[in-house]
Design a protein around this motif. Structure first.
Motif, PDB file in Angstrom:
ATOM      1  N   GLY A 198     -16.915  12.038 -15.102  1.00 12.29           N
ATOM      2  CA  GLY A 198     -18.025  11.436 -15.806  1.00 12.29           C
ATOM      3  C   GLY A 198     -18.549  10.223 -15.096  1.00 12.29           C
ATOM      4  O   GLY A 198     -18.024   9.854 -14.038  1.00 12.29           O
ATOM      5  N   PRO A 199     -19.529   9.588 -15.651  1.00 11.67           N
ATOM      6  CA  PRO A 199     -20.147   8.447 -14.975  1.00 11.67           C
ATOM      7  C   PRO A 199     -19.240   7.227 -15.025  1.00 11.67           C
ATOM      8  O   PRO A 199     -18.319   7.163 -15.844  1.00 11.67           O
ATOM      9  CB  PRO A 199     -21.425   8.215 -15.793  1.00 11.67           C
ATOM     10  N   PRO A 200     -19.479   6.242 -14.148  1.00 13.36           N
ATOM     11  CA  PRO A 200     -18.661   5.037 -14.125  1.00 13.36           C
ATOM     12  C   PRO A 200     -18.944   4.139 -15.311  1.00 13.36           C
ATOM     13  O   PRO A 200     -19.870   4.388 -16.094  1.00 13.36           O
ATOM     14  CB  PRO A 200     -19.067   4.358 -12.821  1.00 13.36           C
ATOM     15  N   ALA A 201     -18.143   3.077 -15.394  1.00 12.39           N
ATOM     16  CA  ALA A 201     -18.188   2.208 -16.568  1.00 12.39           C
ATOM     17  C   ALA A 201     -19.577   1.639 -16.827  1.00 12.39           C
ATOM     18  O   ALA A 201     -20.060   1.648 -17.962  1.00 12.39           O
ATOM     19  CB  ALA A 201     -17.185   1.074 -16.385  1.00 12.39           C
ATOM     20  N   ASN A 202     -20.226   1.168 -15.769  1.00 15.31           N
ATOM     21  CA  ASN A 202     -21.516   0.524 -16.018  1.00 15.31           C
ATOM     22  C   ASN A 202     -22.594   1.529 -16.396  1.00 15.31           C
ATOM     23  O   ASN A 202     -23.577   1.170 -17.049  1.00 15.31           O
ATOM     24  CB  ASN A 202     -21.951  -0.340 -14.841  1.00 15.31           C
ATOM     25  N   ARG A 223       0.849  -1.187   0.000  1.00 12.99           N
ATOM     26  CA  ARG A 223       0.000   0.000   0.000  1.00 12.99           C
ATOM     27  C   ARG A 223       0.883   1.234   0.000  1.00 12.99           C
ATOM     28  O   ARG A 223       1.493   1.573   1.000  1.00 12.99           O
ATOM     29  CB  ARG A 223      -0.872   0.018   1.253  1.00 12.99           C
ATOM     30  N   ALA A 224       0.946   1.892  -1.138  1.00 14.29           N
ATOM     31  CA  ALA A 224       1.745   3.110  -1.178  1.00 14.29           C
ATOM     32  C   ALA A 224       1.033   4.216  -1.924  1.00 14.29           C
ATOM     33  O   ALA A 224       1.150   5.379  -1.574  1.00 14.29           O
ATOM     34  CB  ALA A 224       3.086   2.843  -1.845  1.00 14.29           C
ATOM     35  N   ARG A 225       0.294   3.852  -2.976  1.00 15.08           N
ATOM     36  CA  ARG A 225      -0.300   4.910  -3.757  1.00 15.08           C
ATOM     37  C   ARG A 225      -1.701   4.499  -4.165  1.00 15.08           C
ATOM     38  O   ARG A 225      -1.918   3.411  -4.681  1.00 15.08           O
ATOM     39  CB  ARG A 225       0.548   5.162  -4.998  1.00 15.08           C
ATOM     40  N   LEU A 226      -2.633   5.388  -3.947  1.00 18.40           N
ATOM     41  CA  LEU A 226      -4.033   5.115  -4.268  1.00 18.40           C
ATOM     42  C   LEU A 226      -4.256   5.394  -5.742  1.00 18.40           C
ATOM     43  O   LEU A 226      -3.772   6.401  -6.277  1.00 18.40           O
ATOM     44  CB  LEU A 226      -4.924   6.004  -3.405  1.00 18.40           C
ATOM     45  N   LYS A 227      -4.968   4.501  -6.383  1.00 16.70           N
ATOM     46  CA  LYS A 227      -5.260   4.709  -7.794  1.00 16.70           C
ATOM     47  C   LYS A 227      -6.690   4.295  -8.077  1.00 16.70           C
ATOM     48  O   LYS A 227      -7.280   3.507  -7.334  1.00 16.70           O
ATOM     49  CB  LYS A 227      -4.308   3.876  -8.662  1.00 16.70           C
ATOM     50  N   PHE A 228      -7.208   4.800  -9.172  1.00 14.60           N
ATOM     51  CA  PHE A 228      -8.513   4.348  -9.655  1.00 14.60           C
ATOM     52  C   PHE A 228      -8.316   3.043 -10.420  1.00 14.60           C
ATOM     53  O   PHE A 228      -7.283   2.850 -11.066  1.00 14.60           O
ATOM     54  CB  PHE A 228      -9.110   5.403 -10.597  1.00 14.60           C
ATOM     55  N   THR A 229      -9.277   2.172 -10.331  1.00 18.83           N
ATOM     56  CA  THR A 229      -9.228   1.000 -11.204  1.00 18.83           C
ATOM     57  C   THR A 229      -9.966   1.346 -12.497  1.00 18.83           C
ATOM     58  O   THR A 229     -10.988   2.044 -12.479  1.00 18.83           O
ATOM     59  CB  THR A 229      -9.885  -0.214 -10.547  1.00 18.83           C
ATOM     60  N   TYR A 230      -9.438   0.870 -13.590  1.00 18.92           N
ATOM     61  CA  TYR A 230     -10.049   1.151 -14.899  1.00 18.92           C
ATOM     62  C   TYR A 230     -10.280  -0.165 -15.609  1.00 18.92           C
ATOM     63  O   TYR A 230      -9.545  -1.135 -15.422  1.00 18.92           O
ATOM     64  CB  TYR A 230      -9.122   2.027 -15.744  1.00 18.92           C
ATOM     65  N   ASN A 231     -11.308  -0.187 -16.462  1.00 17.94           N
ATOM     66  CA  ASN A 231     -11.457  -1.346 -17.329  1.00 17.94           C
ATOM     67  C   ASN A 231     -10.634  -1.119 -18.595  1.00 17.94           C
ATOM     68  O   ASN A 231      -9.878  -0.151 -18.699  1.00 17.94           O
ATOM     69  CB  ASN A 231     -12.931  -1.633 -17.607  1.00 17.94           C
ATOM     70  N   GLU A 232     -10.817  -2.021 -19.589  1.00 15.22           N
ATOM     71  CA  GLU A 232      -9.948  -1.950 -20.774  1.00 15.22           C
ATOM     72  C   GLU A 232     -10.153  -0.639 -21.530  1.00 15.22           C
ATOM     73  O   GLU A 232      -9.243  -0.144 -22.187  1.00 15.22           O
ATOM     74  CB  GLU A 232     -10.221  -3.120 -21.735  1.00 15.22           C
ATOM     75  N   CYS A 249     -16.025   4.669 -10.374  1.00 12.52           N
ATOM     76  CA  CYS A 249     -16.433   5.505  -9.244  1.00 12.52           C
ATOM     77  C   CYS A 249     -17.772   6.161  -9.527  1.00 12.52           C
ATOM     78  O   CYS A 249     -17.968   6.781 -10.580  1.00 12.52           O
ATOM     79  CB  CYS A 249     -15.373   6.566  -8.984  1.00 12.52           C
ATOM     80  N   THR A 250     -18.687   6.029  -8.583  1.00 14.19           N
ATOM     81  CA  THR A 250     -19.991   6.659  -8.742  1.00 14.19           C
ATOM     82  C   THR A 250     -20.094   7.965  -7.972  1.00 14.19           C
ATOM     83  O   THR A 250     -21.111   8.647  -8.044  1.00 14.19           O
ATOM     84  CB  THR A 250     -21.095   5.722  -8.243  1.00 14.19           C
ATOM     85  N   GLY A 251     -19.055   8.273  -7.207  1.00 19.46           N
ATOM     86  CA  GLY A 251     -19.115   9.488  -6.403  1.00 19.46           C
ATOM     87  C   GLY A 251     -20.013   9.340  -5.187  1.00 19.46           C
ATOM     88  O   GLY A 251     -20.681  10.299  -4.789  1.00 19.46           O
ATOM     89  N   CYS A 252     -20.016   8.131  -4.590  1.00 18.56           N
ATOM     90  CA  CYS A 252     -20.948   7.880  -3.484  1.00 18.56           C
ATOM     91  C   CYS A 252     -20.456   8.437  -2.158  1.00 18.56           C
ATOM     92  O   CYS A 252     -21.179   8.410  -1.168  1.00 18.56           O
ATOM     93  CB  CYS A 252     -21.217   6.395  -3.350  1.00 18.56           C
ATOM     94  N   LEU A 253     -19.221   8.907  -2.092  1.00 17.46           N
ATOM     95  CA  LEU A 253     -18.645   9.571  -0.911  1.00 17.46           C
ATOM     96  C   LEU A 253     -18.342   8.649   0.265  1.00 17.46           C
ATOM     97  O   LEU A 253     -17.948   9.110   1.332  1.00 17.46           O
ATOM     98  CB  LEU A 253     -19.556  10.708  -0.403  1.00 17.46           C
ATOM     99  N   ILE A 268     -25.055   4.362 -22.334  1.00 17.94           N
ATOM    100  CA  ILE A 268     -25.078   5.395 -23.373  1.00 17.94           C
ATOM    101  C   ILE A 268     -24.679   4.734 -24.687  1.00 17.94           C
ATOM    102  O   ILE A 268     -23.540   4.260 -24.844  1.00 17.94           O
ATOM    103  CB  ILE A 268     -24.099   6.539 -23.032  1.00 17.94           C
ATOM    104  N   GLU A 269     -25.591   4.675 -25.608  1.00 13.76           N
ATOM    105  CA  GLU A 269     -25.348   3.949 -26.856  1.00 13.76           C
ATOM    106  C   GLU A 269     -24.463   4.755 -27.808  1.00 13.76           C
ATOM    107  O   GLU A 269     -23.482   4.238 -28.341  1.00 13.76           O
ATOM    108  CB  GLU A 269     -26.688   3.652 -27.550  1.00 13.76           C
ATOM    109  N   ASP A 270     -24.822   5.998 -27.982  1.00 16.42           N
ATOM    110  CA  ASP A 270     -24.134   6.831 -28.974  1.00 16.42           C
ATOM    111  C   ASP A 270     -22.696   7.114 -28.569  1.00 16.42           C
ATOM    112  O   ASP A 270     -22.436   7.654 -27.493  1.00 16.42           O
ATOM    113  CB  ASP A 270     -24.914   8.151 -29.098  1.00 16.42           C
ATOM    114  N   PRO A 271     -21.685   6.728 -29.369  1.00 11.62           N
ATOM    115  CA  PRO A 271     -20.296   6.965 -28.996  1.00 11.62           C
ATOM    116  C   PRO A 271     -19.968   8.451 -28.849  1.00 11.62           C
ATOM    117  O   PRO A 271     -19.122   8.825 -28.034  1.00 11.62           O
ATOM    118  CB  PRO A 271     -19.492   6.334 -30.143  1.00 11.62           C
ATOM    119  N   GLU A 272     -20.633   9.287 -29.624  1.00  6.39           N
ATOM    120  CA  GLU A 272     -20.381  10.722 -29.506  1.00  6.39           C
ATOM    121  C   GLU A 272     -20.818  11.221 -28.144  1.00  6.39           C
ATOM    122  O   GLU A 272     -20.080  11.925 -27.446  1.00  6.39           O
ATOM    123  CB  GLU A 272     -21.169  11.485 -30.593  1.00  6.39           C
ATOM    124  N   GLU A 273     -22.015  10.794 -27.738  1.00  8.97           N
ATOM    125  CA  GLU A 273     -22.555  11.171 -26.433  1.00  8.97           C
ATOM    126  C   GLU A 273     -21.633  10.676 -25.335  1.00  8.97           C
ATOM    127  O   GLU A 273     -21.354  11.362 -24.359  1.00  8.97           O
ATOM    128  CB  GLU A 273     -23.949  10.533 -26.256  1.00  8.97           C
TER     129      GLU A 273
END
Lengths: 229, 155, 386, 373
Positions: A180-184, A85-94, A100-104, A189-194
């Motif tokens: 922005g919103p989390p992965a799930n 445990r040294a550095r906190l990071k976000f986990t990301y998918n591919e 993160c949902t920002g649930c606090l 959001i279907e539209d890639p532009e959106e």
């Protein structure tokens, strides 16, 4: 010089407040502080001195016993344990989308307020989402409470322990790569532009972090921007 | 000793000591400050009780009730019995007799309690601050303590 | 009623005013807060007569962090990580003290797997704490080499713990209702390897220091404390056990898996520095015995029974429980009002109580004896100051 | 002038027990007698340079050796960063100490505070001058060499006392007082052991003591007295050198640094250097008195072996023997804990000193009845 014989460490049983306790007693030879009292023990005394010296000599003659690690030189081979445990990071998918949902919850469980979360109303989804996830490496105690408390596994601790910088303000990070919103939620959001519009890129040092000129309580902004690592 | 038996025996020694009704996980008695020292002396010296260890001594600041609750947790190596003694003191002018002469560790613990709560111990041989500087203002573990460096809770 | 409150200045002045029977002049000398053998920031004001110590006045507070006050504003889970910073050499056991009190008070059940893991890591930590204590004692006695041998072997334990826990010193491992991580798949193998490695090394420790007549001369009959004084002084742990009181909570009030394993309580006979030193050596052996009995049959089960994010409250009342750490009894006393945070939290720390016995043992000895006594008490200063 | 072949001859010449000592001082005076002014000045300069060079080289080598040995005794590597395997570490340390601020405590006795390290180093340098490193590598060969050595080395304790007193620090003072008590006490038994060797060899001159061992080192041919004298001398010189197990005057874990607590920079380096060079002086004395100085190791009757031993130059013999005893001192230091002050004193006054007196009496008997080989 009285000399303690190690064979005399003896095991016995004792009573402690009505409870029998198995004990082992520290050895205790008969001490004699007179000069003549030394003579019978002189052989043992000398022998034990030589014994100690033989141990150190053995280590001297066996360089394979050396345990020194030459730290900056061995940086490439040095591998920290996965759980270190040294550095906190976000986990990301591919797709580099965080969870993160920002649930606090992490902000709440953090014992010394080293996590500060700014949420915003999503421009695309219209729901609450993470804007800035600030982590203060300078005051973090690496207790791992945020990681275990996170219901979405959005955080992880990694082994990058090299945190030395010349200004402690550089240790305040913006952890999320995008606001922005989390992965799930992005999946819906279907539209890639959106989707692209929903993910607004965030720098390690940006806006709310003092590096960008904004300030946290008690921390003055730093004029220059550090290279992102 | 069962706690009932213990309470009865202690009550026979010192009538002012009564079992506490406060929620507590150990046998607990309460005693008014004026009977405190004689009770403690008997708890230590009575051959049936023989509480020879003062394990814990600390205070709790019940600011709303206006009292300090002093806690003495005793342990006897004779029969492995624990006993908790609670004493209530008024927050204004909290003075109580020192038990230094009974357990020497009390000298140390009482200084800590004085340092943080301002409880004065009568008969303490060397009552002064333990952790803080001698000229420190106020007693930091009191619930109403304030100084310039304190953060608001939650900040 | 008028109670006189003294100051340090007044104390030293009155101490000097006591007439001495010797013809020489007594003087004060400041040992610490920066002194190599006070192991941190302990400050002792010594009244010396030549080299003879007449009085020791400990001055504390150089590393006080108000852990108790912070605890009043922290949830019970947050308190656990604060305890790492008290006695940093028994961090896991400190965590356990809080976890045990909270579990007892909130009636959280644990399973055998959790208790086994807790016991094993605590005993590992006890070994590494005593290794450091052994090495530091050697260093204080002027032999620098043992210090590094102790560190070398301790490093391997911290590596084993690091693999499972992810931290080397401030572990924050034992949580109310379980442990933070499950043990690493390699844990059992590595612990067994370590025990096989360390057993001959412990004999080497004995040859190097215990067998050395100079060290024996330095430690024997120095700083003698009899059982009565030790109890009255509130000493616990190896310090009390060296005075021939077999007060070991692991035996007296078994917790964890200690009730189910066989081990012996190491005691001394005279209560001098030698006994305190040797009790620690013997405890390392007994700890290895405990681990050996447990390591092969850690039962299956969950390692954390209560969700870390869930609300944790303790019913109103006073709750106390204690744990035998490497240095003695660590008690955690909670006064709860039924909220998520304690109304008052008090740590009965072993070093705070053990240090006081120094004032009884040191007078009459030389400066060298004082150093021997301090290192035989094996003090960790942040645990004194909290 | 024969200066050109001085060095090759003194260093490379094969050892021979029948060698006569020709010191640098003798060469200078004979050159003076021959009205060879340049030779005189050359040899005088050579003597000075030799002492100064020896001091520097010893300081660099011994400090590096100590750190490297300590490292490997303790499963470490020791210095590794400066140069190959840290070989330039002591030079770098010296440079660092040179550049460091020289702090003098405000209430210190300035003159004494500044003078003490110089005195300490001076006492060391003065002894270096008479050490017979080889038949030709000796600056001056006093006929009262043994007495000179004891007299000059005890200047070191004066330096320590001055340093401790003038620092105006109680720890320093404690350290200095310990040093005073310890070194003066142990000087007694060290001198007694020296006297035994003087009795046996019948001379106070170091070169003659070496010559007296041409048929065997004193440690072999003096029965037990030589061995006892050697052990006493070893213990008491370790104590005089303030090295573990007798490092009470410095006693880092007790006195934070003892007499040199208040010293920094170059002045600290002086004390440090003096300590290490003193170690060499002590080893050199042990070698000279008990182990035949620069004499090679011969075994009676083994002619082939002896001729091979004889090929090794005397300077190397001396350096090798001294190196062994320096190693022994370092080995002690990194193995043993230190004694307490009263134990230290009782070891000297109750054990070493009576043993020393008995030993000198025995030695006198041996010499009187010519019992030695």
């Amino acid at each position: 010089m009285g000399f303690v014989n190690f064979e005399s460490a003896k095991e016995s049983s004792m009573d402690f407040g009505g409870l029998p306790v198995e004990v082992v007693e520290a050895p205790r030879g008969a001490p004699s502080n007179t000069v003549l009292g030394t003579l019978p023990n002189i052989r043992k005394v000398l022998f034990s001195l030589f014994k100690g010296m033989s141990i150190t000599l053995r280590y001297l003659l066996h360089p394979s016993t050396v345990v020194t690690q030459q730290y900056p030189e061995n940086r490439n081979e040095l591998k920290m344990f996965d759980r270190y445990r040294a550095r906190l990071k976000f986990t990301y998918n591919e797709a580099r989308e965080h969870h993160c949902t920002g649930c606090l919850i992490c902000e709440m469980v953090c014992p010394n307020a080293s996590i500060i979360i700014h949420n915003r109303k999503g421009p695309v989804t219209g729901k609450k989402e993470i804007d800035h996830f600030l982590w203060r490496w300078d005051i973090c105690t690496f207790c791992n409470a945020c990681v275990v408390a996170c219901p979405h596994n959005a955080l992880e601790m990694t082994g990058n322990f090299e945190s030395a910088v010349y200004d402690r303000r550089l240790l305040i990070y913006n952890l999320n790569a995008y606001a922005g919103p989390p992965a799930n939620a992005l999946k819906k959001i279907e539209d890639p532009e959106e989707r692209k519009k929903a993910m607004e890129a965030r720098d390690v040092y940006c806006e709310f972090t003092p590096m960008a000129g904004a300030s946290l309580p008690g921390i003055a902004p730093l004029a220059e921007k550090k290279e992102q690592d | 000793m069962e706690s009932e038996e213990l309470f009865q025996y202690i009550a026979s020694l010192e009538a002012a000591a009564r079992p506490s009704e406060k929620p507590s996980d150990l046998p607990t008695i309460e005693v008014p400050p004026e009977h405190f020292l004689s009770l403690m002396q008997q708890l230590r010296e009575d051959p049936r009780l023989y509480f020879n260890m003062l394990q814990v001594h600390t205070a709790v600041d019940w600011v709303k009730k206006g009292i300090f609750e002093l806690l003495y947790q005793l342990y006897s190596t004779k029969d492995r019995q624990s006993l908790r003694v609670l004493v209530e003191l008024p927050r204004e002018n909290p003075v109580i007799a020192s038990v230094c002469s009974i357990w020497r560790i009390a000298e140390w613990q009482e200084r800590e309690v004085y340092d943080f709560f301002g409880v004065l111990y009568e008969g303490h041989p060397d009552l002064r601050r333990l952790f803080l500087e001698d000229d420190w203002k106020g007693f930091p573990m009191r619930k109403d303590y304030e100084d310039d460096f304190m953060l608001e809770p939650g900040q | 009623m008028n109670v006189h409150v003294s100051t340090l200045d007044e104390k030293t002045r009155s101490s000097l005013a006591i007439e001495s029977h010797s013809e020489t002049e007594e003087y004060f000398i400041n040992m610490g807060p920066q002194h190599p053998s006070t192991h941190g920031v302990l400050r002792l004001i010594l009244k010396l007569d030549g080299e003879t110590v007449r009085e020791v006045i400990p001055v504390l507070g150089y590393i006080h962090r108000s852990i108790e006050k912070i605890s009043e504003y922290s949830t019970y889970r947050q308190i656990v990580h604060l305890t790492d910073r008290m006695d940093y050499l028994s961090a896991i056991m400190n965590n356990w003290a809080v976890a045990r009190t909270v579990e007892k008070a909130a009636e959280i059940e644990t399973n055998e797997r959790i208790e086994s893991i807790r016991t094993i890591v605590s005993e590992l930590e006890r070994i590494h704490s005593h290794q450091l204590g052994w090495g530091v004692l050697g260093m204080d006695m002027g032999a620098f080499t043992p210090f590094l041998y102790g560190f070398r072997d301790r490093e391997m334990i911290t590596d084993i713990l690091e693999e499972t826990i992810g931290a080397r010193l401030t572990m924050n491992y034992i949580q109310p209702g379980g442990v933070m991580f499950d043990i690493h798949p390699d844990f059992v193998r590595k612990v067994k390897e370590y025990l096989a490695y360390f057993k001959p090394k412990l004999d080497e420790y004995e040859d190097l220091l215990s067998g050395n007549p100079i060290l024996q001369q330095r430690l024997r009959n120095v700083g003698i404390m009899d059982a009565e004084t030790a109890l009255s002084m509130g000493a616990t742990g190896p310090v009390l056990r060296a005075s021939r009181v077999p007060y070991d909570l692991r035996k007296i009030e078994p917790y964890g898996m200690y009730g189910e394993v066989e081990f012996r309580v190491a005691i001394g006979t005279a209560g001098d520095c030698w006994d305190r030193y040797y009790v620690r050596i013997e405890e390392m052996r007994q700890s290895m015995r405990i681990i050996e009995q447990l390591i092969d049959n850690i039962p299956e089960g969950k390692f954390l029974l209560k969700k870390p994010a869930a609300k944790l409250t303790i019913p109103e009342g006073r709750h106390y429980s204690q744990i035998e750490t490497a240095r003695g009894v660590l008690g955690f006393y909670i006064v709860s009002e039924g909220k998520e945070t304690p109304y008052r939290a008090y740590f009965r720390t072993p070093n705070f109580h053990n240090l006081w016995s120094l004032t009884a043992m040191a007078p009459g000895g030389r400066v060298g004896d004082l150093v021997a006594i301090i290192s035989s008490l094996d003090l960790v200063i942040p645990d004194i100051d909290r | 002038m024969d200066m050109l072949d001085f060095f090759p001859s003194s260093i490379l010449q094969a050892a021979d027990t029948s060698w006569q000592t020709v010191t640098i001082a003798q060469r200078a005076s004979s050159a003076f007698r021959d009205h060879d002014l340049s030779g005189t000045i050359g040899y005088l300069l050579l003597g000075l340079l030799f002492t100064a060079g020896l001091l520097t080289v010893l300081g660099l080598v011994l400090i590096y050796a100590e750190r490297k040995l300590a490292g490997h005794f303790q499963c470490r590597l020791g210095p590794m960063r400066v140069g190959w395997h840290g070989i330039l570490q002591s030079a770098a340390d010296g440079l660092k100490l040179l550049l460091k601020e020289d702090i003098v405590p405000e209430n210190a006795d300035k003159l004494l505070h500044l003078g003490a390290p110089v005195l300490s180093l001076m006492a060391t340098v003065l002894t270096l001058a008479i050490l017979p490193l080889s038949p030709t590598l000796q600056v001056v060969d006093l006929n009262i060499g043994v007495i000179y050595v004891t007299a000059v080395t005890s200047l070191g304790v004066l330096a320590i006392l001055i340093a401790g007193w003038s620092s105006n620090n109680k720890w320093s003072l404690l350290g200095a007082m310990r040093a005073g008590a310890q070194i003066i006490s142990y000087e007694l038994s060290a001198t007694l052991s020296l006297l035994v060797m003087v009795l046996l060899s019948g001379s106070l001159q170091l070169s003659e003591i070496i010559q007296s061992q041409s048929d065997g080192w004193w440690i072999w041919k003096s029965h037990l007295v030589g061995v006892i004298a050697f052990v006493t001398f070893l213990i008491s010189t370790t104590a005089e050198l303030n090295r573990t197990p007798f490092d009470l005057p410095e006693g880092e874990s007790e006195l934070t640094g003892g007499f040199h607590t208040e010293y920094s920079g170059l002045r600290f380096a002086f004390f440090f250097l003096a300590e290490f060079v003193n170690m060499f002086v002590a080893s050199a004395l042990i070698v000279t008195l008990f182990f035949g100085g620069w004499m090679p190791f011969y075994i009676g009757g083994w002619d082939g072996f002896n001729s091979i031993m004889g090929l090794i130059p005397p300077g190397i013999w001396f350096a090798g023997k001294s190196a062994f005893f320096i190693f022994l001192l370092m080995w002690f230091r990194w193995t043993f804990p230190r004694l307490r002050i009263d134990q230290l004193m009782s070891l000297e006054w109750k054990i070493l000193l009576p043993v020393g007196f008995i030993n000198i009496f025995l030695a006198a008997l041996i010499v009187l009845f010519e019992w030695h080989f």
